[in-house]
Design a protein around this motif. Structure first.
Motif, PDB file in Angstrom:
ATOM      1  N   GLU A  90       0.830  -1.202   0.000  1.00  0.00           N
ATOM      2  CA  GLU A  90       0.000   0.000   0.000  1.00  0.00           C
ATOM      3  C   GLU A  90       0.866   1.253   0.000  1.00  0.00           C
ATOM      4  O   GLU A  90       0.563   2.236  -0.688  1.00  0.00           O
ATOM      5  N   LEU A  91       1.958   1.211   0.759  1.00  0.00           N
ATOM      6  CA  LEU A  91       2.864   2.370   0.779  1.00  0.00           C
ATOM      7  C   LEU A  91       3.499   2.573  -0.591  1.00  0.00           C
ATOM      8  O   LEU A  91       3.651   3.707  -1.048  1.00  0.00           O
ATOM      9  N   PHE A  92       3.870   1.468  -1.248  1.00  0.00           N
ATOM     10  CA  PHE A  92       4.443   1.649  -2.584  1.00  0.00           C
ATOM     11  C   PHE A  92       3.414   2.285  -3.524  1.00  0.00           C
ATOM     12  O   PHE A  92       3.744   3.164  -4.313  1.00  0.00           O
ATOM     13  N   GLU A  93       2.148   1.848  -3.418  1.00  0.00           N
ATOM     14  CA  GLU A  93       1.109   2.489  -4.252  1.00  0.00           C
ATOM     15  C   GLU A  93       1.012   3.981  -3.953  1.00  0.00           C
ATOM     16  O   GLU A  93       0.827   4.791  -4.863  1.00  0.00           O
ATOM     17  N   ALA A  94       1.134   4.343  -2.673  1.00  0.00           N
ATOM     18  CA  ALA A  94       1.104   5.768  -2.313  1.00  0.00           C
ATOM     19  C   ALA A  94       2.302   6.490  -2.935  1.00  0.00           C
ATOM     20  O   ALA A  94       2.176   7.625  -3.413  1.00  0.00           O
ATOM     21  N   ILE A  95       3.461   5.827  -2.957  1.00  0.00           N
ATOM     22  CA  ILE A  95       4.652   6.412  -3.585  1.00  0.00           C
ATOM     23  C   ILE A  95       4.388   6.696  -5.068  1.00  0.00           C
ATOM     24  O   ILE A  95       4.763   7.748  -5.588  1.00  0.00           O
ATOM     25  N   THR A  96       3.691   5.751  -5.735  1.00  0.00           N
ATOM     26  CA  THR A  96       3.476   5.931  -7.178  1.00  0.00           C
ATOM     27  C   THR A  96       2.628   7.169  -7.479  1.00  0.00           C
ATOM     28  O   THR A  96       2.617   7.649  -8.601  1.00  0.00           O
ATOM     29  N   ARG A  97       1.905   7.666  -6.469  1.00  0.00           N
ATOM     30  CA  ARG A  97       1.078   8.865  -6.684  1.00  0.00           C
ATOM     31  C   ARG A  97       1.762  10.157  -6.234  1.00  0.00           C
ATOM     32  O   ARG A  97       1.199  11.238  -6.378  1.00  0.00           O
TER      33      ARG A  97
END
Ligand code: AVJ
Length: 288
Positions: free
Chosen positions: A46-53
């Motif tokens: 989930e944190l990586f997904e947040a990074i992608t944004r």
């Protein structure tokens, strides 16, 4: 202080009997090191997904813009983060009712765990620039594993982050909201959960810096004080103040260095569509 060592959550990652031995070897090295695959439990994904944004983190959004949207009949997403993968698969089935989605849980540094039969021709995709997380020998082994699974008509699509202005790379791994720092520290929670270790994530600082010799950004967790971490089965692991664990390398390429990797793995570059402005690229590979 909350006891981070004992939780009853189910395993969220691919079962990994070799984890303790791998962690032991990494923490016994002069430069302590842990594999970036240990970022990815549910929270880490989930944190990586947040990074992608994040505004600073250019790779994902550039790659998405490069990809033309053509839909396959069978999609086999492969991931080490098992719970996250099955949620993604359900979401994709809802979004694309005509698409067969067959997720494979795997540690791709070991095996791909592909379905026994697949419709051909198939497009093998390895996106995000994740190839950059592998040291050259491991990158070649991974690409050779892909090459071995390919038929003559299949193609390989890989995302690669390209060499660029150092400040832009360092900003992408030191975002102003601190999401990357939390992502980095999450690895310690993964070790606490899976190995019963007692890392205190508050006692480690996030650091990311570019190395112009090896062309890679390195992420480290720096011990903010002298401390001893207990890992059951491995015993006490001492840390000096300022001593770091390297948790990730993310190598940046150019066409020549991708070409060298492909050569070593039995692939050839068939197309090289890049965004010259970022720059970030896609590379299309074919069996040699
Ligand atoms: C998921 C491996 C492509 O290396 O840029 C993001 C992981 N690390 N921010 C990368 C990551 C720090 C990312 N990959």
């Amino acid at each position: 202080m909350p006891n981070l060592a004992r939780t009853t959550r189910p395993l969220e990652r691919v079962p990994n009997p070799g984890m303790l031995a791998e962690v032991a070897a990494g923490l016994a090295a002069p430069q302590k090191e842990l594999s970036p695959k240990y970022f990815y439990d549910q929270r880490g994904s989930e944190l990586f997904e947040a990074i992608t944004r994040l505004p600073e983190y250019y790779p994902t959004r550039t790659e998405r813009a490069l990809l033309a949207t053509g839909l396959a009949e069978l999609y086999v997403p492969i991931d080490v983060s098992a719970t996250f993968l099955s949620q993604t698969a359900s979401q994709l089935r809802r979004e694309y009712p005509g698409l067969a989605v067959e997720p494979a849980i795997a540690d791709i540094s070991v095996e791909l765990n592909l379905p026994r039969r697949m419709p051909r021709p198939a497009l093998f995709a390895f996106l995000g620039g994740t190839i950059g997380n592998f040291y050259p020998p491991a990158a070649i082994r991974l690409l050779a594993r892909v090459r071995a699974a390919m038929g003559p008509g299949d193609r390989f699509l890989m995302g690669v982050d390209l060499r660029k202005d150092i400040a832009r790379i360092e900003a992408a791994y030191n975002d102003s909201q601190g999401v990357t720092a939390e992502f980095n520290r999450n690895m310690l929670l993964v070790l606490n959960h899976e190995l019963g270790a007692d890392f205190d994530p508050r006692a480690f600082e996030h650091r990311a810096f570019y190395d112009t010799v090896t062309h890679r950004i390195e992420m480290h967790l720096v011990s903010s004080r002298t401390q001893v971490v207990e890992i059951p089965g491995l015993g006490p692991v001492p840390f000096a103040a300022g001593e770091s664990i390297r948790t990730e390398i993310s190598t940046k390429y150019d066409r020549a260095s991708v070409s060298a990797l492909f050569d070593a793995a039995g692939l050839r570059i068939e197309a090289w569509p890049i965004d010259p402005a970022t720059p970030f690229g896609l590379v299309v590979g074919a069996p040699e």
